[in-house]
Write a protein that holds these residues in place. Sequence first.
Motif, mmCIF file in Angstrom:
data_model
loop_
_atom_site.group_PDB
_atom_site.id
_atom_site.type_symbol
_atom_site.label_atom_id
_atom_site.label_comp_id
_atom_site.label_asym_id
_atom_site.label_seq_id
_atom_site.Cartn_x
_atom_site.Cartn_y
_atom_site.Cartn_z
ATOM 1 N N GLN A 60 14.979 -9.716 15.358
ATOM 2 C CA GLN A 60 13.840 -10.249 16.099
ATOM 3 C C GLN A 60 14.125 -11.713 16.429
ATOM 4 N N THR A 61 13.888 -12.109 17.696
ATOM 5 C CA THR A 61 14.171 -13.488 18.143
ATOM 6 C C THR A 61 12.879 -14.119 18.653
ATOM 7 N N PRO A 62 12.048 -14.684 17.752
ATOM 8 C CA PRO A 62 10.718 -15.139 18.166
ATOM 9 C C PRO A 62 10.613 -16.603 18.607
ATOM 10 N N THR A 63 11.626 -17.433 18.372
ATOM 11 C CA THR A 63 11.433 -18.869 18.546
ATOM 12 C C THR A 63 11.859 -19.355 19.927
ATOM 13 N N GLN A 64 11.276 -20.499 20.353
ATOM 14 C CA GLN A 64 11.642 -21.123 21.615
ATOM 15 C C GLN A 64 12.857 -22.031 21.458
ATOM 16 N N GLN A 65 13.236 -22.341 20.223
ATOM 17 C CA GLN A 65 14.386 -23.193 19.951
ATOM 18 C C GLN A 65 15.580 -22.337 19.545
ATOM 19 N N TRP A 66 16.779 -22.884 19.766
ATOM 20 C CA TRP A 66 17.985 -22.162 19.361
ATOM 21 C C TRP A 66 17.959 -21.900 17.853
ATOM 22 N N GLN A 67 18.254 -20.682 17.483
ATOM 23 C CA GLN A 67 18.295 -20.300 16.070
ATOM 24 C C GLN A 67 19.374 -19.253 15.872
ATOM 25 N N GLN A 68 20.053 -19.319 14.738
ATOM 26 C CA GLN A 68 21.113 -18.360 14.445
ATOM 27 C C GLN A 68 20.540 -17.112 13.783
ATOM 28 N N TYR A 69 21.077 -15.955 14.188
ATOM 29 C CA TYR A 69 20.695 -14.678 13.611
ATOM 30 C C TYR A 69 21.976 -13.948 13.209
ATOM 31 N N THR A 70 21.930 -13.280 12.066
ATOM 32 C CA THR A 70 23.111 -12.564 11.578
ATOM 33 C C THR A 70 22.711 -11.157 11.131
ATOM 34 N N ALA A 71 23.694 -10.273 11.132
ATOM 35 C CA ALA A 71 23.450 -8.910 10.660
ATOM 36 C C ALA A 71 24.776 -8.271 10.296
ATOM 37 N N PRO A 72 24.840 -7.519 9.193
ATOM 38 C CA PRO A 72 26.053 -6.760 8.845
ATOM 39 C C PRO A 72 26.068 -5.429 9.603
ATOM 40 N N GLU A 117 34.136 0.009 6.759
ATOM 41 C CA GLU A 117 34.300 -1.445 6.750
ATOM 42 C C GLU A 117 33.020 -2.118 7.265
ATOM 43 N N GLN A 118 32.732 -3.293 6.708
ATOM 44 C CA GLN A 118 31.550 -4.049 7.130
ATOM 45 C C GLN A 118 31.982 -5.202 8.036
ATOM 46 N N TYR A 119 31.307 -5.354 9.162
ATOM 47 C CA TYR A 119 31.605 -6.396 10.139
ATOM 48 C C TYR A 119 30.392 -7.314 10.278
ATOM 49 N N GLU A 120 30.672 -8.591 10.355
ATOM 50 C CA GLU A 120 29.598 -9.587 10.398
ATOM 51 C C GLU A 120 29.278 -9.948 11.843
ATOM 52 N N PHE A 121 28.050 -9.706 12.243
ATOM 53 C CA PHE A 121 27.596 -10.071 13.584
ATOM 54 C C PHE A 121 26.750 -11.339 13.503
ATOM 55 N N SER A 122 26.954 -12.261 14.488
ATOM 56 C CA SER A 122 26.205 -13.520 14.498
ATOM 57 C C SER A 122 25.972 -13.958 15.937
ATOM 58 N N LEU A 123 24.776 -14.507 16.207
ATOM 59 C CA LEU A 123 24.515 -15.080 17.518
ATOM 60 C C LEU A 123 23.442 -16.141 17.402
ATOM 61 N N PHE A 124 23.425 -17.048 18.402
ATOM 62 C CA PHE A 124 22.341 -18.004 18.560
ATOM 63 C C PHE A 124 21.505 -17.536 19.745
ATOM 64 N N ALA A 125 20.184 -17.549 19.597
ATOM 65 C CA ALA A 125 19.315 -17.086 20.669
ATOM 66 C C ALA A 125 18.010 -17.866 20.643
ATOM 67 N N ARG A 126 17.321 -17.846 21.782
ATOM 68 C CA ARG A 126 15.974 -18.419 21.848
ATOM 69 C C ARG A 126 15.206 -17.718 22.956
ATOM 70 N N ASN A 127 13.876 -17.742 22.845
ATOM 71 C CA ASN A 127 12.995 -17.170 23.853
ATOM 72 C C ASN A 127 12.221 -18.290 24.523
ATOM 73 N N PRO A 128 12.435 -18.555 25.814
ATOM 74 C CA PRO A 128 11.706 -19.640 26.479
ATOM 75 C C PRO A 128 10.194 -19.492 26.405
ATOM 76 N N ASN A 129 9.696 -18.246 26.417
ATOM 77 C CA ASN A 129 8.245 -18.046 26.374
ATOM 78 C C ASN A 129 7.693 -17.969 24.959
ATOM 79 N N GLY A 130 8.569 -18.033 23.966
ATOM 80 C CA GLY A 130 8.116 -18.046 22.581
ATOM 81 C C GLY A 130 7.663 -16.705 22.046
ATOM 82 N N LYS A 131 7.753 -15.647 22.838
ATOM 83 C CA LYS A 131 7.338 -14.333 22.379
ATOM 84 C C LYS A 131 8.512 -13.619 21.711
ATOM 85 N N SER A 132 8.198 -12.903 20.669
ATOM 86 C CA SER A 132 9.250 -12.219 19.936
ATOM 87 C C SER A 132 9.841 -11.083 20.760
ATOM 88 N N ALA A 133 11.162 -10.987 20.755
ATOM 89 C CA ALA A 133 11.862 -9.903 21.438
ATOM 90 C C ALA A 133 12.787 -9.226 20.438
#
Length: 424
Positions: A398-410, A362-378
């Motif tokens: 990869q979460t490179p931005t300083q602003q909130w952004q949504q990321y998803t992955a199956p 079965e495939q499960y959908e993962f989603s989160l909002f994240a940001r990096n205060p220092n702007g460096k990719s993690a």
Amino acid sequence: MKKVLFFALALLASRRGQAQSDQSRRGHSQQVPARSITSDSVFLFSYATAKDKGRSGLHFAWSANKKTWNPIGNEYGYVRSDYGEWGSQKQMNSPYLFQDADGQWRCVWSLNESGNQFATAPSTNLTDWGRQRYPYLQQNQSFRQPVVHYNKAGKEYTIAFISGDQYLGTTTKDFKIFTPAVPVPAAQYKDDRVTVNLPAGPFTGNIYKVPQQLVDRLTRFAQEKQHNADQAREETPKNDSIRFAGLSSLTATVTLRPESRKPISDRLIGVFFEDINYAADGGLYAELLQNRDFEYTPGDRKYHDATWNSKHSWTAQGLSFTIDSTAPLHPNNPHYAVLDATSSGGALINSGYDGIPVKKGEQYEFSLFARNPNGKSAGLLVKLVAPDGSLLAQATLQTPTQQWQQYTAPLTATADASNARLEL
């Protein structure tokens, strides 16, 4: 040190049958423009009573000379705080009433002596009030005795208040978005509330010069509300013979038409549904992560369970895990997790609702909002892990931005598990 902030993580059940995811008054150098005052002006005084910790709301009194004051509506509450539970909460402390630069009335007040939130609400006429908002401060800040100043040049308001033994201030242009509160000089606080003697004793609040018609309307409004309340109290069965004396009897005929009946499903759920042992959350709901937005609060369980808080169902290994609310993704969901990691390998773990059930293939959908205060990719390694530690599914983000952004992955499970866990 790497710092990553997370908000509203989500893991949804299999796509098969998956539910749709929810998506100053006075400035230091400028006076707020006042509306035109007619020749029949009077003084309006706004206040709250300390005897009930402000639970009766915002009251008014008026005076023609600022000496003799007349309460309006027998301390009728024109707006009451709607924050918290009934009983010990829903308090309005130290309300500060003012007109903004557009002539709209606004009230700012303290909710309690120790919480890190305050309240604000708008009104065009002092009888009809708009939505109450409860902005968050930093967790170590409290909010008492607010005052509001307007900076005409910057077109913004400063709400200065007392927190502990210091003065703090937050600014806003629209009373929807507020800047983080920072220390301000004592001279900038400028509390211009006054104390007046009413028949019930001295009270502290704000005085405004207003048209007599406004006081008349406030008086009529309170009288009408009191009249309706009196009528409701009198409408008891013992008065039925008087209330319904003019009614006559009525005969009605009911004709059954079974041939027109409609089938009704025997699987319908009635108006009462009790969520027992995760029967809804974690059962009927497609969401598999518990407390995904870090919004659990002890108040949900009437403060009987100290563990029912923003960290409930989450644990951390090899990194620092705290909850903050100073720069949220959205004011309706102010809490988010702050992760500090000095090296790779640390993990934030969610146990779901007594475990996360997954099925092989079965495939499960993962989603989160994240940001990096220092702007460096993690890099984030998202994993579903079985109780024995074996890997069931994984994906890299990869979460490179300083602003909130949504990321998803199956995530596709490689084996069955009734009580897996999510690891970030």
